[in-house]
Structure formats: structure tokens, C-alpha cells
Design an enzyme around this catalytic site. Structure first.
Site, PDB file in Angstrom:
ATOM      1  N   LYS A  35     -32.371   0.277 -33.491  1.00 22.08           N
ATOM      2  CA  LYS A  35     -32.318  -0.550 -34.699  1.00 22.08           C
ATOM      3  C   LYS A  35     -32.622  -2.010 -34.327  1.00 22.08           C
ATOM      4  O   LYS A  35     -31.901  -2.597 -33.514  1.00 22.08           O
ATOM      5  CB  LYS A  35     -30.919  -0.429 -35.317  1.00 22.08           C
ATOM      6  CG  LYS A  35     -30.469  -1.575 -36.213  1.00 22.08           C
ATOM      7  CD  LYS A  35     -31.036  -1.637 -37.577  1.00 22.08           C
ATOM      8  CE  LYS A  35     -30.968  -3.003 -38.250  1.00 22.08           C
ATOM      9  NZ  LYS A  35     -29.817  -3.847 -38.068  1.00 22.08           N
ATOM     10  N   GLY A  61     -33.241  -8.114 -38.347  1.00 23.71           N
ATOM     11  CA  GLY A  61     -34.289  -8.981 -38.870  1.00 23.71           C
ATOM     12  C   GLY A  61     -34.544 -10.167 -37.957  1.00 23.71           C
ATOM     13  O   GLY A  61     -35.677 -10.612 -37.796  1.00 23.71           O
ATOM     14  N   GLY A 103     -33.297  -9.093 -43.486  1.00 24.63           N
ATOM     15  CA  GLY A 103     -32.582 -10.021 -44.371  1.00 24.63           C
ATOM     16  C   GLY A 103     -33.183 -11.418 -44.442  1.00 24.63           C
ATOM     17  O   GLY A 103     -33.505 -11.896 -45.543  1.00 24.63           O
ATOM     18  N   ASP A 150     -28.441  -0.419 -40.753  1.00 24.62           N
ATOM     19  CA  ASP A 150     -27.519   0.085 -39.738  1.00 24.62           C
ATOM     20  C   ASP A 150     -27.101   1.519 -40.061  1.00 24.62           C
ATOM     21  O   ASP A 150     -27.062   2.396 -39.183  1.00 24.62           O
ATOM     22  CB  ASP A 150     -26.264  -0.801 -39.680  1.00 24.62           C
ATOM     23  CG  ASP A 150     -26.576  -2.193 -39.136  1.00 24.62           C
ATOM     24  OD1 ASP A 150     -27.497  -2.312 -38.299  1.00 24.62           O
ATOM     25  OD2 ASP A 150     -25.905  -3.144 -39.557  1.00 24.62           O
ATOM     26  N   LYS A 205     -22.256  -1.475 -38.491  1.00 20.86           N
ATOM     27  CA  LYS A 205     -22.788  -0.887 -37.253  1.00 20.86           C
ATOM     28  C   LYS A 205     -21.758   0.042 -36.628  1.00 20.86           C
ATOM     29  O   LYS A 205     -22.069   1.152 -36.186  1.00 20.86           O
ATOM     30  CB  LYS A 205     -23.141  -1.987 -36.254  1.00 20.86           C
ATOM     31  CG  LYS A 205     -24.379  -2.775 -36.624  1.00 20.86           C
ATOM     32  CD  LYS A 205     -24.591  -3.925 -35.647  1.00 20.86           C
ATOM     33  CE  LYS A 205     -25.816  -4.736 -36.031  1.00 20.86           C
ATOM     34  NZ  LYS A 205     -25.766  -5.321 -37.401  1.00 20.86           N
TER      35      LYS A 205
END
Lengths: 284, 284, 284, 284, 284, 284
Positions: free
Chosen positions: A29, A32, A65, A182, A241
């Protein structure tokens, strides 16, 4: 020859990890922020390509984001948050989708493909990858992961591609939703039978004491993590997360990792060295 | 973090080489000396396993001169050489075969399989891999490579095994012959469409001036090499290797390499660093 | 025309057996004696090739006691036996391995390959085929079959090769052991899901009365065999074979056979005629 | 043991032929007479099953003249021949098709399937196997082979079935025609890349002198055969077979054979013995 | 543009049905009458080809009563019926087989293949498709379906052919039997895991009141159907079809259908329109 | 029954076209207008799904001019055109990419996936699908198709997905470019070996006389088209489409089509009726 010795040492140290993970799916993951800094982003792309080259099957999931906020601002649209979620009306959803699928995803794909034509962008609406459900009426088009249909990802992995996933899903009526990346990373790791899910964040990992950077937790277990949550030692930003990690490990993913995405090549260090880096979470 | 930085540097430097050679067959010739020293041999096995782990298809070819001589001596049989070839009568051939197939090959297979069940010993008589012809009546059962039938090696590679090849071939009448392993390595590289053939020797590589170790040739071409042979700059022991390299490159193998087998992990350094090591020979 | 009639009769009689065994694995154990006599050995090779040609998947397992003893003697090493097992120190093990893998195995492979490039020698260390455990500290490197990993054999059979197996295995620490070939034949038949395991011995089969050759048992069952063992009607040399047969049949192999390897083409007669030959053992 | 020796001798003699023809398609043409005699027919079926069992891919092509005539007679329809061809109007064609596809083909399929479920009847109209063209307006629906579309036969062979072919084809307008089975056998052998085409007739083979049975030709070539045709040494009934053989061999079929279908197991003797039987025709 | 609008409407209406049945096997039973009328038969062939073209896997099963009676009559053989079954001695069986396999089957295959080389005739004896058992000693060679071995049909479907099945089966002794085609259609649908079995009859479907055509049942269930049978509302000719439908649905076939084969393109209307046609039977 | 008759007529008329195009790739270019009107867009999606359902392999290529202009305007960026191309600086390119990949592509994917999870969005940067080169320095990041690497599209088609392609490509240095979608559609049709390329425009097709709607050209050839271009009968907006058509047909695409995207289900009418619609262009 010192140089040569270093090469030998690193590669030989990496050998058992390469053997262990060969053929495994690993979900990474990217936050941003990772993609905002071009040097950082290029390094992450390199890490993904290296994983792919030694026979691992990396799947990238990304957020975005800051980039969404930026376009919203330019278009003069106010962003309102509630419980950490961006309240998302129809217009915001369209902007969110444009930014995630048409900008952030594209940038990651481009960076990876500098090393060879392997990355393929996928959004949660492609081949119905992500089935979403409304999180809360007040949040608008903010969705939860209702189900994952990993067929398209499995086919791309079988064809030796690196999927890069944007997290816009669809509900059963065809309405699009923005889903927390997440949560998607964890759910996708489960659906793919991945060996690991790795979160690149902007901190070193989890800490025993939030205020004290020297208390970094190198390795922990799900029960221990649940204890930390209860005692309030997990920062707000890390809560989704941590929840996704617990879910993933309960459903068969071998380990979950929190790394600082700003550490150069953190993923490689985590995967291919005995020491590892950041926080590793396992079942028990 | 210094350590971590080294890991990153090495792996990232290795990346393009891993990408380039993925799926390629590479033939590595081990001299008999390499296998005599257990530390050296274990390292070579590690190098082969690493190649295999990152998706390269290594094929090991080995000799065994010192080991043959040792058993001959123990059995009280005198060894006679002519033009660098061991004169080989029926009894010597049987001893040669026992040592190569039943001892040296076994030791290499065992060392590789410490890392996983991938190595499979093959002799030139298995599935008629090596068709031999008599080199010279006075030499007895010393053979040349008449033809290579790579079917068994191709099948083993397709099944993800690492073949370890002993160089006893058979003529059309079913008579066994001992064949020079350097020649087999080159011919096998051609038959497999290998990307490289790598010779592990007991010197650093080829030299412009045999007497002067500072004249190591890092990179050369076939025409240049033919010039060196003519001018007498190639030591006797290297002549069959050089001939095999020239043959291999003329028939489509991309490059041939001479490395010092005693340098730890020389194969890894050659394959995965920008500098390389030893002497590299290409078409032009 | 008499000749032609015989051809028709034999082939038509063989037809149902060819149909029944098509695609089945059949393990054939050659004793060391079989390979000592070149005429006998050539005939056995022919039998194996014929099985292969009609679509059966033969797997040869061989011993080599006489040949080992011979080389030991030439090297001036005394052989000591205990309970029928050769006490095997490191040096004896190396000699055993050279003889089995580098001599006996090679001879069988060569004989079969006179008819076409199908035989491939395999030792128990290749791709970790045979996992061994120490039988008894006093015996040294004499091993029992701890487990069979038939992957390499299954791949070779799928690729239409005839595997010829030497019975040197490895323990989990990588130490080699010599394993009794009778036991390996039975265990391999189980691991491959073979239809039959056939032992070529130097007697006609099992007898009701060891002293009386007219009491040959043509067909028997496991319970009956256990009765014979108890009553002492099984000669010492046959005990490991009988134990391996019982093990094999208990684990799904359809039948086990004891034939006299000196009878020309005994395997063909057993497989392809209504009468059969030697002793056949089935479940019940 | 005499018996056993015979078994060994026959099988060992057959071995090289089994090896040579493994995987090859062989077309066998049964004459209508062959199927009329039930003992003969059962033996032919056995021969076909044996070929199939040892890995050959037999394809049966059959005629049915006597059976057609019989039903015509029962239905009171006169049969008229011209140049050896039955003049075939619409009604005759329907009867011909019923007899070939619905009776003769069925009987052959049944006989083969007594040994296992392998035979599948196919007519020239199935999947457009045989494209026909009108031979001569006066003959009505008597066709020549215009083209063979072997797709259905290739699929059945790949699935391990034994196709049994009736020779009714279709022209481009969808009209059915009866085609000479000898011609179809040859054309099909060409289209399948068959190794052999075998004609089972009611004579021993071809003769140097038609009147003298002692002049049987065991082996001949296409040029020699053309000489025999010119000199008139080929009986009228054999002319279409000979033409089909020449066509087949010119187009890549290795050999053509004329055998007496009344000799028990003539096909097996031809295929699996050194002597063979009948007349063999090769290129040169 | 009116025309164009109709095209759009029909295709768009058909879309969900095409999607739903793609890849499904559907068994269609043609009555003998269907094939007697050439216009009707050509339309049915068209329907089958269209099903095949959109990715459905149609399997045709056919009868042939009128055609059998006709040839019997021409040959002067009296036909006797008992309980609706034709008493079948050896001669009648041979005639039945000739007519079904050699005439009716051929005509259907020809009609389908006008649109492309896809139809392949199969009889129940091919590859032992239909195992029969004697229905009643007084009926002679009239058989019941004892078992279906669908291997040959599955292979033909996998190879994209359209099987056309004649219903002559064989018992374990190799004796042929004529089996009711309605029963075969149902049993074959079960063995193939078909989605539907469709009976083309000469009435509109089932009726609540046999005498009143306005009482056509459009949709019913197995329990309801069993009630109708009990109350006597099913005509004699429909009884075997109804029994076959109930059997099929109890064993996993999704639906069974009775349509009037004389309605042009009844199968297409049933499959591809919202309204459907005839009577549909489902589980509940 | 009138309804039923219509169904039959339409489907039977469509049959030969379904058969002809089964398995063929067909590229359909959607103009940006098509996607602006939701009813139109939904119908186009239906057409694509129907093509997919009957075994055709549709590939959608889309533009998005109006949508790009709209976002540019909202962001207060002036759009300047030169020779019909939008002058594209870095910021415009980013906006263009967001709109095409993150908005228009998403909407088409969503509409198709209402009928099942088959559509997958792809941009020219995924797996290096489109290699671009700069068209003219003054135009900025406006690219021409330099090469097509259809691997990702071929894999998606093989896995039964419907690719929806946005036309952002990359040059060899990794710089993104916006490429004309008409040109991409033609080049992609060539690279895929497509049977057809279909352009959905906002006019009925090409006209002999631009001013006179009654002069619609139903069918024409490449030479004839070149004549029309020369004589100035092609409107400016159609020029790139016409050039792409000519290129496609010269390189093996069978036919190119111009249809009015506003006609309901124009694609279905073109594909599945004898009359067709719009203008069809073939080689000669």
C-alpha cells in the site's frame, strides 16, 4: 574487491528470502504522500520492479488524499471531514475518481514502466473488482469493502503483470464509492491469498509509547496489537491500517508490515534482509 | 542504516541484470579444483541457487581430473597423458565414469540441494544427451562432442530443476567416451540457446601478456581472441576453453566468461554488478 | 505360416494385459547379479523397453552388492556385515555411491538406450528423491527410507523417460546413506501409485517348503505370506523383499512379484501371458 | 517353458516395430467381405485394438458392396453397374447410406468395442469430412474425393478414439455421394500424414503374373507398380486400390500394403514381424 | 428504420438469455415427425446452429418411428406394438438401426452442416455412450437406459462440435438395443450436467385439461406435474417425456420444456424471449 | 405469435453474421458525445455486451473532447486549438489524462459492467500499450501513434474481458502524450488483426455531396475514398477517421465503418442485419 564482497554478502543474505517468497503475492500500500515526492516514488517503483524480477507477485494499492484536496481546492470546493472520512457528494466523488484513477494511478504506472512494460492500472470498478457498500448516509459516497472479486487481478498476475489498484468500488446498483485504501489493501491480500501486506506510512512503524520514538516495536502479534489499541497506543491515522492488518492476518495472510515510506528502499530492506525494518505483525 | 543502504545499492544495481537474464539458460563450467575445496564448492552452489531463485536457468557442467587421478593412484593404475589428454583404456574409462558420475557430480548435487530440492545429476549417456566420436585411436576412449541432444536438459529446465552434467558420452555403437568438459560446456550452451557460458578456472581470466598479471583483459571479442591465440598469449590449459568460447559465440551464445573460481561468489559478481569480473568475450 | 500363427497367438494373448497396464507405473527391482551377466542384463533392458513401448511406465531400481564388494577388495578395504547389512563408514559410503551411481546405474542406462534415448539415471539425492534415516548407529551410513519425494520421477515419467534409480538417500542434515534397494522399490511403488512392483531375484519365487523346489507358490496373499514368514518358510535373503511387498500392497500397490531374473524375459512372461511366472502376491 | 520362450521371441521381435510406429496414424481399409464373415471380422477388430493398445493410431475405412446389394435385392431394386461402379439414383443412395453407416459401420464399431469403449463411427458427412464431386453424370450419385477435411478425425485421434469411417461424402451444394472406399482410404492417409495405408483384400497381394499364385510380389516400388499396370498384370478389382496406393505414396505416406483379409491376423503379422505378409509398396 | 428498431429490440431482449446460457449444454429431442417435414427440419437445424453460434452447446437426440415403420413395410415385415413399444426381433433391430443411424441421423447432420462443418452423428454404441438393459423379454431388443458414458459427447462439445445422437445402446454382453429417445434425452441431459432438456413434440405443450386447448400450462413444477399424471391429465404419448423430465430435473437439470416442433423456430422463441413458448417445468 | 415470428426472423437473419465474426476482434470507437448522453451511452454499452455475448471480441476506444474542455473551463484554463489539435502543455495534459482515464473511461466501464463483470479500463501507458511520438513542437504533448504493443489487450481478450482504451501514450523517454482516438482505433485494429473498425460519429456516414444528406454512401472502397478526399467531399472532422480507415484496411482490417452513434443500436444493425447502416469501406 570490497565492493564485490558487499555484493556477495547482500545477495547471499537475500537468497533465502527470494526462495521463500517466489511465486507469492505481496500487497504493497502506497500512501498519497509517497507519490507526491518524485524521488521517493521512483525508489518505490524500483522496489516493486525488483520484487517482480525475482519472481514475487507484487500488487500495489494506492491512496491520494493530498492530490484530491488539491484539485478540490483549485475547483473551489470545500472539503469537509467527519470521523476522518471526507464527506463525498456526487461532484466530490467524480473529482476523487479522476484524481485517483486518472492521476495518481497513472503516475505510479509510469514510474514502474520505466523499467519495462509490466504495470497495469486497475480500478475497483474494472471487472467488478471491489464491491462496495455505503459506510454511513452522512458520509455520502464513502464505501466499505463488501466483497473482493479478485479474478482480474489473478489473471493479470498469471500473465506476469504488476497490477496498480485505485480504490473506487461499485455497489450492487452500480453506484461508485470511494473506499479507504488501507482497508482495500488488507481485503485484497486476503482475497489473493497473499503472503504479506506492507503499509508504507510516514512513521517508522508502531511504538509502545506514541510519544517516544525509541519505543519502536520491531515485531508483534495480533493479540499484542489488540492490547495496544485498547490501551490507546495507536495514533488515529494508524487505526484503519491496524484494523486492516488484524483482519488480513486473521484470514490467512502470513504477516503485515508498517514501514516508513520515506526510508529509501524500505520494502527491499524489509523483504530481503535478516534484520528487516519497521514493525512486523504476525498471528501469534 | 548503513547496512540497509548497502542492501538497497546492491539490489538496485542488480535489478537490470536480473531482468535481462530472467528465463535465460546460463551454462557454468566448474573445474575439478572447484569441487575439491569444500568452502569454494559450497559458495559456488550458493551462486547457482541464487541464479535459479531469480529466474535464471543455470546448467552446471563439471570436470574432475584430480579426483580421477586420485582413484587411479589408489588402484595402482598409471596415468599417461598425450597432448593434454589422459590415455583412456576400458578400465580407466570405468574409473573415470565412476568418479565423475558417482562422486564429483554427487557432491555438487548435494551442495546445491542443501538449499532446496532442485539439482538433478545427468550424465551424457542419459537420454543420449552427448553423442561422442573417438578423438584419436591412440587416446583410447577419449571422445569429441559429435552432437548434443538437449531434450532431457530442456525438460528438466522446464520443470524448474538445475541439471548438473557429467561429460561421459556414447558413440553410435553404444561405446562410452570421456569428453572434455570445457568443450561440452560450449556445445551445450549452443544447443540450449544459452545467453552465457561461464568458465570457472584457477586464474583471473585471460591476459594480454601471460607473464604479467596486471595485463588482465576485462573484455574482448572473438577476432581479438583469435589474434591472441595466434600470438601465443593463451596458456596451454586455457586453449580448449578459448576454443569452446569461440565456437559458442559463433553459434549464437551472447557472451562467454573466464572467472577465477577461487574468488568468492565470482559468478554473482560477474552476473549482477556493473563492473563484472574476469574476462568477457563477445562477438565483436 | 506356423510362425505367423504364433505371432498372432502371442500378441492376441498379450492384448488384454497391454490394455490393462497402459499408463500404469510398474517398478522393477534388478538385483546386482542381474547386471553382472551381460546377456541377462541385455534381456532385462529389452523387457523394460518393451514395457515402455506399449505405454507402461517402468521404473527400474537396482542394487549392486557384488560390484561394491569387488571395488572394496581392489582397494584393500575389508567388508564387514552385520545382520545382513554392510557396515558402512565414510570411505565405504563413497565407494558404494561411486559403484551404484557411476557404474551399475550407468550400465543399465546404456543397455536400455541401445533401443532409443529413453533411460535417465537418477539417484536418491537428485531433487531429494529419497529421505533417509540412520538404521542403527553400529551400521554407519546404512539408511532406512524415511520418506519418498517422487516429484522428479513423476516429471520424468510424464516426459516419457524411463528412470533408473540408485538407492543413495540423504538425511535432513544432508548426510548421504546407502539404502536397501528392495525397500526402496516397495516405497517408490507406493509413492508413485504403481500397479505392480516386480523383484528379479536368483530363485524361482517363494516356496511352501524352502528345501523343496517343487513347492513353488504361484499366487498368494498378504495374510498367507505373513503366515509363511511366521513359520520360517522364507529364506533370509528374501525377508527384506517380502517385507517390502507387504508394505507396498498394504499401501495400494495392486500386486507384487518375485521372479527369477535368470529366466530369459521373465518380466514379459509375467506381464503379458495368462500363465505368468514366479510368485504373485495380492491383498487377499 | 517352450511357451514362454515363444512369447519372448514374438514380443522381442515386435519391439522395434512398436517403437517405430508409436504415435503414427495407420489407415486400414476393410473390404465388405471382411465384415460378412463374423470370425474374420472379430479377428480384424482384435488387430485394430492391439494396434491402438501399443500406441498406434489406427483409422478404419470400410466398404460394403455385398451388404448393399443384399438390401437392394430384398427391396426389389435392380442394381446396374457401369465400369465397375454401381449406378446410384436417389433411392439407391439412401439405401447405400443406410447400409454403410447404419449397418456395416455399426458392426465394426461393436466388434472393436467388445475390447473397450474406443471405436467411434464417422461418416464422410460428419463435420464435412469428405467433400465429393460427381464422377460422371451417367453414374448418378457416385462421387470422387474432391477434398478431405480431417479435423474431426484428428480430434478423435487426439482423444484416443479409433475412428471407423463410412465413405458417404457431400458436394458443395450439400448433395450426398457414395465414394469408392479404396480411394477414400488413400486420400485420408494423405490428409492425416499416416505412416501406412493397408488394404485388406481377398487375394494374397499383387502378382507378377496374375494367373500364377507363386509369383506373389513381396515388395515393390511405385515405378515398378506403374510398369505392372501398363503391362496389364493388375486385375480389374485391384486397379482402384493400386491407384490409391500410388497417390498416397506420392503424397508422403511411407508405404502401402495389400494383404489377404482372410489370413488370420494378417495386419499384426504385417506390422509386427520381420517377414511381413502380402505386398508392400514404397516410393523407390 | 422500423426494421432496424425490430432488430435492436429482439437482440437486446435476447441478450440476458445469451449471457445466461453461454457455455451450457442444452439437449434438444427431435421427434421423428420433425424430420419428416423438410421445411420444419431445416428450421430446427437453423435453431441448433444459432444456439451453437452464440456459445450454447446443443446436443440433438432424435427418434424415427415413422421412418422405421416405412422401411419395415417396404420389406414386408409386420410391426407389432405392446404397451406403446415396438416388439423388436433381431431383424427389426437391424432395420431400426439402419434407419436411425443411417438415415434419420444423416439427414439431421446434413441439414445442420449446410451452415458449417459442426454436426457429428453419434450412436449409443460409439465409445459405449449408452449402456442398455432389456426392458421386458416379450419386447425383444427394446432397451432401457442402464447408464450413460458421456465421454465421447463431452469431447465433441469441447472440440466445438454439435453431436447428433441416435439411441441404439449396447448391453454388457455387446448386444444392441433400441432405446426410447425421450428417455435418452433426459438421461443424457443429466450425464452432461445440461441446463435444459427441450422436447419438440406435435402439441403445444401440456394442458390442464387434455380436451381443452385453451388450458395450456405455461409453467409448472415437478410436484404439480406428478399431480397431473395422477389425475390422468397427461396423454399416453406424453408419458415417457414427462417421466424423463421429472428424472432430469430431480438430477440437476434446471428446466425441461415441451414445445410444438411445428411452430417455426419454437426453440429460439423459448430460449431467447421473455415470454417463452410451450410448457416449462422446473423443480419447484 | 407475430412477436415470435419477428424474433425468429431477426435471429435467423443475424445467424450468418454471428458465425462469421465469432472469435474476431472488432474495434469500436466511441466519440466523446456518445458518452455525454446517458441514454445513448447505455445503448452503446448494451451493443458491446451483446457482441461479447455472441463470441465477438469487442475493444472500445474512446475520446472525450467535450469533457476535457469542460474541466479546463472550470479550472479557468483557456483552450487553444491549432489545425484541429488542442495545444497541450503539461497542465493541460494532466487534466486531459484525468478526464479521459479517470472519468470518461470509468463511465463506459460502469455502463458495460451493469450487464456483468467484463469491462476493464486500459490506458495507453498500461504495459506500454501505445508508444507515442511528438506530432509537432508547437502542439506540445500531442502525440502520434509510433507503435502499438497489443500484449495487454490480447491477454485481456484471451481472458474474455472487454478492454476499454483511453488514448494516452508514452514516448521512449517516458513522457506522456495525448493521442487522437480515431488514429488509435485504426492502429489498434491493425495490431490486433481485427476484422472491423467501427467509428461512431454524429453524422450518418460519408456523403457523395457534403451538403446533400440524400447522397449517403452505403458502401465504398479505399480507392474511391481517396478520390473523395481529393475532391474535397470529406468534412474536416471526418478527415482523421478516413485516414485511419484507409490505414487500417491497407494493413489487413477487412472493413471500416462510419455510423451515427445517435441511432439507437446502430452497431447491432450494422453487424447483424443484411442491410447494415452508415458507410462501409473495404479494400476494393
Amino acid at each position: 574487491m570490497t565492493e564485490a564482497k558487499a555484493v556477495a554478502d547482500v545477495l547471499v543474505q537475500a537468497l533465502p528470502y527470494i526462495q521463500r517468497f517466489r511465486g507469492d503475492a505481496i500487497v504493497v500500500k502506497f500512501g498519497g504522500n509517497a507519490v507526491v515526492d518524485p524521488v521517493l516514488a521512483a525508489r518505490l517503483a524500483e522496489d516493486v520492479v525488483l520484487m517482480h524480477s525475482v519472481g514475487i507477485r507484487p500488487v500495489v494499492v494506492h491512496g491520494g488524499g493530498p492530490q484530491i484536496t488539491e484539485l478540490m481546492t483549485r475547483l473551489g470546493i470545500a472539503t469537509e471531514f467527519k470521523d476522518g472520512h471526507r464527506i463525498t457528494d456526487g461532484e466530490s466523488l467524480e473529482i476523487t475518481r479522476m484524481v485517483l484513477v486518472g492521476k495518481v494511478n497513472r503516475e505510479i504506472v509510469s514510474l514502474i514502466n520505466r523499467h519495462g512494460p509490466v504495470a497495469v492500472g486497475v480500478s475497483g470498478q474494472d471487472a467488478d473488482l471491489l464491491l462496495a457498500s455505503e459506510r454511513h448516509p452522512e458520509l455520502g459516497f464513502v464505501g466499505d469493502v463488501e466483497a473482493v472479486n479478485p479474478h482480474i487481478i489473478n489473471r493479470l498476475l498469471a500473465d506476469d503483470f504488476v497490477p496498480v489498484v485505485s480504490t473506487i468500488g461499485t455497489d450492487t446498483a452500480g453506484q461508485a464509492y470511494n473506499i479507504n485504501a488501507d482497508a482495500v489493501a488488507g481485503a485484497l491480500a486476503v482475497a489473493l491469498g497473499a503472503a504479506k501486506v506492507v503499509y508504507l506510512t510516514d512513521v517508522e512503524g508502531l511504538h509502545e509509547d506514541l510519544e517516544d520514538p525509541t519505543t519502536l516495536i520491531r515485531q508483534t502479534t495480533v493479540p499484542e496489537l489488540e492490547r495496544l489499541v485498547e490501551k490507546g497506543a495507536i495514533g488515529t491515522g494508524m487505526i484503519p491500517k491496524v484494523a486492516a492488518c488484524i483482519h488480513a492476518i486473521h484470514n490467512g495472510v502470513h504477516s503485515a508490515h508498517m514501514l516508513n515510506g520515506a526510508t529509501p528502499h524500505a520494502v527491499l530492506i524489509e523483504l530481503f534482509t535478516d534484520e528487516g525494518i519497521g514493525t512486523m505483525i504476525t498471528q501469534s
